[in-house]
Design a protein around this motif. Structure first.
Motif, short mmCIF file in Angstrom:
data_model
loop_
_atom_site.label_atom_id
_atom_site.label_comp_id
_atom_site.label_asym_id
_atom_site.label_seq_id
_atom_site.Cartn_x
_atom_site.Cartn_y
_atom_site.Cartn_z
N HIS A 89 0.29 -1.27 0.37
CA HIS A 89 -0.23 0.13 -0.02
C HIS A 89 1.25 1.36 -0.34
O HIS A 89 2.10 1.46 0.13
CB HIS A 89 -0.22 0.12 1.22
CG HIS A 89 -2.07 -1.05 0.98
ND1 HIS A 89 -3.32 -1.33 0.17
CD2 HIS A 89 -2.05 -2.10 1.71
CE1 HIS A 89 -3.77 -2.26 0.98
NE2 HIS A 89 -3.39 -3.15 1.80
N PRO A 90 0.50 2.76 -1.01
CA PRO A 90 1.17 3.67 -0.34
C PRO A 90 1.03 3.74 1.12
O PRO A 90 0.25 3.67 1.98
CB PRO A 90 0.20 4.80 -1.45
CG PRO A 90 -0.67 3.64 -2.54
CD PRO A 90 -1.31 2.03 -1.20
N LEU B 268 6.41 5.44 -7.56
CA LEU B 268 5.74 4.47 -8.54
C LEU B 268 7.04 3.62 -8.44
O LEU B 268 6.73 2.34 -8.77
CB LEU B 268 6.59 5.76 -10.12
CG LEU B 268 5.93 4.83 -10.77
CD1 LEU B 268 4.17 5.22 -10.83
CD2 LEU B 268 5.71 5.73 -12.47
N THR B 269 8.05 3.67 -8.84
CA THR B 269 9.45 2.36 -8.34
C THR B 269 9.30 1.82 -7.28
O THR B 269 9.45 0.34 -7.29
CB THR B 269 11.01 3.24 -8.10
OG1 THR B 269 10.89 3.67 -7.05
CG2 THR B 269 10.87 3.79 -9.40
N ILE B 270 8.19 2.52 -6.07
CA ILE B 270 8.33 1.47 -5.24
C ILE B 270 6.78 0.75 -5.35
O ILE B 270 6.95 -0.32 -4.94
CB ILE B 270 8.49 2.30 -4.10
CG1 ILE B 270 9.53 2.83 -2.94
CG2 ILE B 270 7.94 1.68 -1.86
CD1 ILE B 270 9.60 3.90 -2.40
N ALA B 271 6.43 1.63 -6.09
CA ALA B 271 4.93 0.62 -6.58
C ALA B 271 5.03 -0.49 -6.85
O ALA B 271 4.29 -1.44 -6.87
CB ALA B 271 3.66 1.67 -6.95
N GLN C 10 6.38 -3.57 -4.68
CA GLN C 10 5.83 -3.64 -4.20
C GLN C 10 5.05 -4.92 -4.66
O GLN C 10 4.60 -5.99 -4.34
CB GLN C 10 4.57 -2.80 -3.17
CG GLN C 10 5.27 -2.09 -2.28
CD GLN C 10 4.73 -1.15 -2.14
OE1 GLN C 10 3.83 -0.50 -2.57
NE2 GLN C 10 4.57 -0.84 -0.70
N LEU C 11 4.16 -4.41 -6.08
CA LEU C 11 3.56 -5.13 -6.98
C LEU C 11 4.22 -6.78 -7.50
O LEU C 11 3.68 -7.47 -7.43
CB LEU C 11 2.51 -4.29 -8.05
CG LEU C 11 2.04 -2.91 -7.44
CD1 LEU C 11 1.27 -2.82 -8.76
CD2 LEU C 11 1.07 -4.01 -6.39
N LYS C 12 5.11 -6.38 -7.45
CA LYS C 12 5.92 -7.24 -8.18
C LYS C 12 6.49 -8.67 -6.83
O LYS C 12 6.05 -9.56 -7.37
CB LYS C 12 7.08 -6.67 -9.29
CG LYS C 12 8.29 -8.00 -9.25
CD LYS C 12 9.67 -7.39 -9.72
CE LYS C 12 10.64 -8.64 -10.94
NZ LYS C 12 11.44 -7.69 -11.23
N SER C 13 6.49 -8.20 -5.78
CA SER C 13 6.61 -9.63 -4.57
C SER C 13 5.67 -9.57 -4.45
O SER C 13 6.09 -11.13 -3.50
CB SER C 13 7.19 -8.19 -3.34
OG SER C 13 6.76 -7.25 -3.17
N VAL C 14 4.63 -9.47 -5.17
CA VAL C 14 3.53 -10.19 -3.90
C VAL C 14 3.35 -11.88 -5.37
O VAL C 14 3.64 -11.53 -6.17
CB VAL C 14 1.57 -9.73 -4.49
CG1 VAL C 14 0.75 -10.97 -4.78
CG2 VAL C 14 1.73 -8.20 -3.89
#
Length: 450
Positions: free
Chosen positions: A62-63, A228-231, A234-238
């Motif tokens: 999440h942000p 954006l890079t953190i997002a 994050q999504l890639k790590s799920v």
């Protein structure tokens, strides 16, 4: 004379219903039990410094804006120094405050579209609708995200009506705030701009508005670039076996009640949810025809299209990339949809108060009663939890948790931050948050044994 008396009785009954709804909301918000692990996570996260909140949240999915706002609230009001139970109440009241502020904003917009004054208390009836009572009091980001989306929608209306570019700037700022609050709120915020971009292009043929919405969309992306890079990471790590991968029953639950499946079972729950959707769709369709207000219908269809687009994109991403979509992520746009549905439902009841109206009321009442019963049961759990905490405080260092659920274990750890909480439920580390590192940082006093 008889008609006047009858109308007074109906008015009194309506006011009584509103009072009951408000009492239900406040009672729900003041419950003490933390059955929801996400709420415990929110409260544990904001114990850290502002910078640490951002760093830890980067390990989650999440942000960070909601957590930063909630931490700021706790800091300036000194609530962070209060007992855990007062913090729980304060966290829920913050969401309640967002709920009522959203009601006022959407009521102002609806009144303008209908060209008549409507009482904001009418929209309190949204508490009777699916899951609103739950998410409007949860110690999570959904009520705040719904507020930002509603503000974006309000300023889009001001821009469409007056044409002043300062309004589209305000809409872009609130869209950016929604994006920093929740990723799917970002999707809804972007889709709202897209819907009105298409409307400006194909219906109003106003190319100045087309450019305005184009720049607004670009502005939304620019506002989100710092995260954006953190997002992306994050999504890639799920991963595929993470709890976020839900069944079809859970997705249907987006449009029905949080606790009903616990009472009647998944199959009956699904049948009732589908029935509710069918009846609601029929009532809303009839309400649109009866209202015959092109301005209101435009915004209702824009909200509906945005909600369906958010759901569709969530499914698509989950299937093609990562299982990142769960029903509650739609709430930021779902709540404006429910609020805009209220005038249509009310009009339908006034014109044709027969079978379908009664079915809709019965289905809504079933969900409210179920949530209320669960809330009363939660108050019973509160008393048990308080007693347990008081008993466990007698231990000097370590408390062994023999409770059944992850939520209860983390609740005990939250209430006893200076004690070590041991549990044999090792998988709690990956069931509750995205990574084991995040779990260790957020719940440092929980010790897991295999």
């Amino acid at each position: 004379m008889h008609s006047v008396v009858h109308n007074k009785k109906r008015s009194s009954l309506f006011k009584l219903l509103l009072i009951v709804c408000i009492i239900l909301l406040l009672t729900w918000s003041l419950r003490l039990n933390l059955a929801n692990t996400d709420e415990t996570y929110s409260l544990e996260l904001i114990k850290h410094s502002f910078w640490d909140v951002i760093q830890l949240d980067a390990l989650d999915v999440h942000p960070p804006l909601y957590y930063l706002v909630l931490k700021l609230l706790f800091k300036v009001t000194f609530i962070s120094h209060c007992s855990p139970f007062i913090q729980i109440v304060a966290g829920r009241l913050f969401s309640v405050g967002c709920f009522f502020l959203t009601i006022l904003i959407l009521n102002s917009l609806i009144s303008s579209l209908l060209n008549r004054h409507t009482s904001p208390f009418v929209l309190v009836l949204t508490l009777l609708m699916p899951s609103v009572l739950w998410y409007s009091t949860n110690i999570r980001m959904y009520a705040l995200a719904a507020l930002f989306i509603s503000c974006e929608l309000f300023f889009i209306y001001q821009f469409e009506t007056i044409g002043n570019y300062s309004f589209i700037i305000c809409a872009t700022i609130f869209a950016g705030a929604a994006a920093w609050t929740h990723y799917f709120a970002a999707v809804s915020a972007g889709l709202l701009f897209m819907v009105f971009w298409f409307y400006a292009l194909f219906h109003s043929h106003c190319f100045k508005k087309v450019w305005a919405y184009t720049i607004a969309g670009i502005g939304l992306i620019v506002l989100f670039i710092p995260w954006l890079t953190i997002a992306y990471s994050q999504l890639k790590s799920v991963h595929g076996n993470y709890w976020i991968k839900n069944s079809l029953y859970d997705y249907i639950g987006t449009f029905y009640y949080v606790h009903l499946a616990d009472v009647v079972g998944l199959h009956v729950f699904s049948i009732l949810a589908v029935l509710f959707l069918i009846v609601l769709a029929f009532v809303l369709t009839r309400g649109i025809k009866l209202l015959n207000n092109s301005a209101f219908n435009l915004y209702f269809m824009a909200i509906s299209g945005t909600m369906l687009g958010t759901i569709g994109l969530g499914f698509l991403i989950s299937i093609l990339m990562r299982p990142i979509f769960v029903p509650r992520y739609v709430y930021p746009i779902f709540f404006p949809f429910i609020c805009f549905s209220v005038p249509l439902i009310t009009l339908y009841f006034q014109q044709q108060p027969k079978f379908n109206g009664k079915v809709l009321i019965a289905l809504a009442a079933l969900g409210v009663l179920t949530n209320t019963v669960k809330g009363v049961h939660g108050l019973k759990e509160d008393i048990t939890a308080v007693r347990t905490v008081n008993i466990d405080k007698s231990f000097k260092a370590t408390v062994k948790c023999n409770r059944d659920t992850d939520a209860q274990t983390l609740f005990l750890a939250y209430c006893l931050p200076k004690h070590r909480i041991t549990t044999t439920q090792y998988k709690i580390r990956t069931r509750t948050v995205q990574s084991e590192k995040l779990f260790d940082e957020t719940f440092p006093n929980v010790v897991t044994h295999k």
